[in-house]
Design an enzyme around this catalytic site. Structure first.
Site, PDB file in Angstrom:
ATOM      1  N   TYR A 152     -16.022   7.281 -17.066  1.00 23.77           N
ATOM      2  CA  TYR A 152     -16.127   8.732 -17.281  1.00 23.77           C
ATOM      3  C   TYR A 152     -15.681   9.096 -18.685  1.00 23.77           C
ATOM      4  O   TYR A 152     -14.657   8.606 -19.163  1.00 23.77           O
ATOM      5  CB  TYR A 152     -15.238   9.469 -16.285  1.00 23.77           C
ATOM      6  CG  TYR A 152     -15.718   9.409 -14.856  1.00 23.77           C
ATOM      7  CD1 TYR A 152     -16.969   9.895 -14.499  1.00 23.77           C
ATOM      8  CD2 TYR A 152     -14.894   8.893 -13.868  1.00 23.77           C
ATOM      9  CE1 TYR A 152     -17.388   9.847 -13.173  1.00 23.77           C
ATOM     10  CE2 TYR A 152     -15.301   8.850 -12.548  1.00 23.77           C
ATOM     11  CZ  TYR A 152     -16.552   9.327 -12.204  1.00 23.77           C
ATOM     12  OH  TYR A 152     -16.953   9.281 -10.902  1.00 23.77           O
ATOM     13  N   ASP A 190     -11.252   5.561  -7.408  1.00 25.09           N
ATOM     14  CA  ASP A 190     -11.203   4.351  -6.571  1.00 25.09           C
ATOM     15  C   ASP A 190     -11.431   3.071  -7.351  1.00 25.09           C
ATOM     16  O   ASP A 190     -11.409   1.988  -6.761  1.00 25.09           O
ATOM     17  CB  ASP A 190     -12.285   4.430  -5.485  1.00 25.09           C
ATOM     18  CG  ASP A 190     -12.307   5.777  -4.817  1.00 25.09           C
ATOM     19  OD1 ASP A 190     -11.293   6.122  -4.194  1.00 25.09           O
ATOM     20  OD2 ASP A 190     -13.315   6.488  -4.953  1.00 25.09           O
ATOM     21  N   ARG A 194      25.298   4.119   0.188  1.00 22.65           N
ATOM     22  CA  ARG A 194      23.899   4.452   0.496  1.00 22.65           C
ATOM     23  C   ARG A 194      22.997   3.810  -0.549  1.00 22.65           C
ATOM     24  O   ARG A 194      22.829   4.341  -1.648  1.00 22.65           O
ATOM     25  CB  ARG A 194      23.695   5.979   0.463  1.00 22.65           C
ATOM     26  CG  ARG A 194      24.607   6.781   1.399  1.00 22.65           C
ATOM     27  CD  ARG A 194      24.209   8.263   1.409  1.00 22.65           C
ATOM     28  NE  ARG A 194      24.174   8.842   0.076  1.00 22.65           N
ATOM     29  CZ  ARG A 194      25.184   9.465  -0.522  1.00 22.65           C
ATOM     30  NH1 ARG A 194      26.335   9.615   0.115  1.00 22.65           N
ATOM     31  NH2 ARG A 194      25.045   9.947  -1.743  1.00 22.65           N
ATOM     32  N   ARG A 223      22.617  20.367  -6.429  1.00 25.50           N
ATOM     33  CA  ARG A 223      21.456  20.385  -5.539  1.00 25.50           C
ATOM     34  C   ARG A 223      21.951  20.870  -4.187  1.00 25.50           C
ATOM     35  O   ARG A 223      22.485  21.966  -4.102  1.00 25.50           O
ATOM     36  CB  ARG A 223      20.831  18.974  -5.518  1.00 25.50           C
ATOM     37  CG  ARG A 223      19.418  18.924  -5.012  1.00 25.50           C
ATOM     38  CD  ARG A 223      18.771  17.550  -5.227  1.00 25.50           C
ATOM     39  NE  ARG A 223      19.443  16.474  -4.501  1.00 25.50           N
ATOM     40  CZ  ARG A 223      19.042  15.201  -4.498  1.00 25.50           C
ATOM     41  NH1 ARG A 223      17.975  14.841  -5.184  1.00 25.50           N
ATOM     42  NH2 ARG A 223      19.692  14.281  -3.829  1.00 25.50           N
ATOM     43  N   LYS A 270      13.892   6.400   2.879  1.00 28.02           N
ATOM     44  CA  LYS A 270      13.077   7.619   2.764  1.00 28.02           C
ATOM     45  C   LYS A 270      11.755   7.295   2.062  1.00 28.02           C
ATOM     46  O   LYS A 270      11.642   6.256   1.389  1.00 28.02           O
ATOM     47  CB  LYS A 270      13.856   8.676   1.980  1.00 28.02           C
ATOM     48  CG  LYS A 270      14.201   8.261   0.565  1.00 28.02           C
ATOM     49  CD  LYS A 270      15.248   9.181  -0.054  1.00 28.02           C
ATOM     50  CE  LYS A 270      15.572   8.769  -1.477  1.00 28.02           C
ATOM     51  NZ  LYS A 270      16.755   9.487  -1.999  1.00 28.02           N
ATOM     52  N   CYS A 302     -10.648   5.727 -12.620  1.00 31.97           N
ATOM     53  CA  CYS A 302     -11.400   6.619 -11.718  1.00 31.97           C
ATOM     54  C   CYS A 302     -10.622   6.757 -10.411  1.00 31.97           C
ATOM     55  O   CYS A 302      -9.557   6.189 -10.252  1.00 31.97           O
ATOM     56  CB  CYS A 302     -12.781   6.058 -11.420  1.00 31.97           C
ATOM     57  SG  CYS A 302     -13.700   5.446 -12.841  1.00 31.97           S
ATOM     58  N   HIS A 344      26.847  13.215  -3.700  1.00 32.63           N
ATOM     59  CA  HIS A 344      25.810  12.423  -4.375  1.00 32.63           C
ATOM     60  C   HIS A 344      25.991  12.578  -5.883  1.00 32.63           C
ATOM     61  O   HIS A 344      26.222  13.687  -6.363  1.00 32.63           O
ATOM     62  CB  HIS A 344      24.432  12.934  -3.941  1.00 32.63           C
ATOM     63  CG  HIS A 344      23.274  12.084  -4.364  1.00 32.63           C
ATOM     64  ND1 HIS A 344      23.256  10.707  -4.197  1.00 32.63           N
ATOM     65  CD2 HIS A 344      22.082  12.407  -4.935  1.00 32.63           C
ATOM     66  CE1 HIS A 344      22.087  10.240  -4.661  1.00 32.63           C
ATOM     67  NE2 HIS A 344      21.364  11.248  -5.119  1.00 32.63           N
TER      68      HIS A 344
HETATM   69  C1  LIG Z   1      17.746   8.601  -2.442  1.00 32.14           C
HETATM   70  C2  LIG Z   1      19.190   8.761  -2.193  1.00 32.14           C
HETATM   71  C3  LIG Z   1      20.055   7.659  -2.256  1.00 32.14           C
HETATM   72  C4  LIG Z   1      19.607   6.281  -2.714  1.00 32.14           C
HETATM   73  O1  LIG Z   1      19.552   6.254  -4.121  1.00 32.14           O
HETATM   74  P1  LIG Z   1      19.207   4.877  -4.890  1.00 32.14           P
HETATM   75  O2  LIG Z   1      19.406   5.235  -6.315  1.00 32.14           O
HETATM   76  O3  LIG Z   1      17.784   4.591  -4.576  1.00 32.14           O
HETATM   77  O4  LIG Z   1      20.124   3.849  -4.380  1.00 32.14           O
HETATM   78  C5  LIG Z   1      21.377   7.854  -1.895  1.00 32.14           C
HETATM   79  N1  LIG Z   1      21.821   9.067  -1.514  1.00 32.14           N
HETATM   80  C6  LIG Z   1      21.026  10.152  -1.480  1.00 32.14           C
HETATM   81  C7  LIG Z   1      21.590  11.469  -1.076  1.00 32.14           C
HETATM   82  C8  LIG Z   1      19.691  10.052  -1.830  1.00 32.14           C
HETATM   83  O5  LIG Z   1      18.898  11.129  -1.798  1.00 32.14           O
END
Ligand SMILES: *Cc1c(COP(=O)(O)O)cnc(C)c1O
Length: 372
Positions: A264, A311, A220, A135, A37, A309, A164
């Site tokens: 600046y 850039d 994941r 969530r 992602k 700044c 998660h």
């Molecule tokens: C981003 C995400 C992950 C990966 O998490 P890491 O800590 O980067 O390994 C796994 N599952 C879900 C649902 C996520 O949103």
């Protein structure tokens, strides 16, 4: 490496991505969903995905439907799961492209099913259980009925169940243990009715590394595939390689007289005749407007006291009288035996390494090392 004459750029070592995936496969002995992602945490969606698959990751995970479509449009045929909410207007396309959608709501389920049926297909779904993150997800107590309903809905093909963790990057977290117990209870209920879907997954990188009891049949992994620590309390095991470096060239170097304001707001004023340089990197690249930043030049760590700044950034070269325009500057990565890690930048910015790398701007060119 800077063949196109860039003034600032990222180098992404795809050999490191492949190596890290291989390490994760060794450590977990479980199929890997590479989480790509947010443009692969700033590293580059398509290139990182190809490298991950080449190292035998078996799934890709993204946050948004558009990211999944980009992968399909690049010709990537492996299973892809969208971890976040997908608008029902994309459901027909999801069915056509076999893009797996996350499901956690009955009304959305009906909308997906309807769209899939009119398109003459099925939306493949993974139901998300909120085992304690607060969530997205169905509450554990409602999961059995929800899944039964999904299972009976024409147009939906239930392929996965997942959850998660909120605190898996903390050692011995009671919260993580409680989440795992709640998720296992849902699975036990499903098993009594033979409703367990083929894919079950719970672990992010931290849990994949520290909590084998939660591996199920897919993990994941995001941050670990980039060679970055899940948190200061949960560093990676030995022998992971950071994939990303951020480089620039020094664009000017000259003497300013004593008492000269710099940048600046004149946040910095010279107190003697001072050798001062500029780098073509600013907050529009993702460099925070905080003081001090830090860079490597001639294998020396230099604090940057002037205000960033949009850039450009100004720095003192007082200790480097030999520095000249064109010299290499490292903002993240290695120079000789000196190193600035994304974790060091995160500590200075009072954030985490995830935000540092995913905040690197789209305008930074990405150069890919070791493509295969
Ligand atoms: C981003 C995400 C992950 C990966 O998490 P890491 O800590 O980067 O390994 C796994 N599952 C879900 C649902 C996520 O949103």
């Amino acid at each position: 490496m800077n063949p196109a004459g860039y003034t600032t750029w990222l180098e992404i070592d795809l050999a490191a991505v492949r190596h890290n995936i291989t390490r994760l496969r060794e450590i977990t002995a479980t199929p890997i969903m590479a989480i790509v992602k947010a443009n692969a945490y700033g590293h580059g969606l398509i290139e990182v995905s190809r490298a991950a698959l080449a190292a035998r990751a078996s799934w890709l995970g993204v946050a948004r439907f558009e990211e999944a479509l980009m992968l399909r449009q690049a010709g990537i045929a492996e299973p892809i799961l969208v971890l976040g909410y997908t608008h029902p207007s994309h459901a027909a396309e999801a069915a056509r492209s076999s893009i797996r959608l996350c499901l956690f709501d009955a009304l959305i389920a009906d909308a997906y099913a309807e769209a899939a049926r009119s398109a003459g297909g099925n939306v493949i779904v993974h139901v998300k259980v909120d085992s304690g993150m607060g969530r997205l997800g169905v509450s554990p107590g409602e999961s059995y009925d929800f899944i039964r309903r999904v299972k009976e809905t024409p147009g939906l093909n239930l392929e996965g169940l997942f959850t998660h963790f909120a605190r898996s990057d903390e050692p011995d977290s009671q919260a993580t243990a409680a989440q795992l117990t709640a998720f296992n209870q849902v699975l036990t209920e499903l098993d009594t009715a033979d409703l367990r879907p083929p894919w079950v997954h719970a672990c992010n990188s931290a849990a994949a590394i520290t909590l084998p009891a939660a591996h199920f049949n897919l993990v994941r992994c995001g941050i670990a595939i980039y060679g970055l620590d899940p948190s200061p309390e949960c560093p990676l095991p030995p022998n992971f390689w950071p994939a990303l470096s951020w480089k620039a060239i020094l664009t000017s170097a000259r003497n300013l007289p004593s008492g000269h304001g710099v940048g600046y707001g004149h946040w910095y004023v010279t107190t003697e005749e001072e050798y001062v340089g500029t780098i073509p990197v600013g907050y529009a690249d993702g460099l925070r407007r905080v003081v001090p930043n830090e860079v490597l030049i001639h294998e020396c760590k230099l604090p940057v006291f002037a205000r960033v700044c949009m850039d450009q950034t100004i720095l003192s070269l007082q200790n480097l009288p030999n520095a000249r325009p064109g010299d290499e500057v490292v903002l993240i990565g290695q120079q000789g035996d000196q190193q600035i890690r994304a974790e060091d930048v995160a500590a200075r910015w009072k954030t985490n390494n995830y935000e540092v790398v995913s905040g690197l701007a789209a305008r930074l060119p990405r150069l890919y090392l070791n493509p295969s």
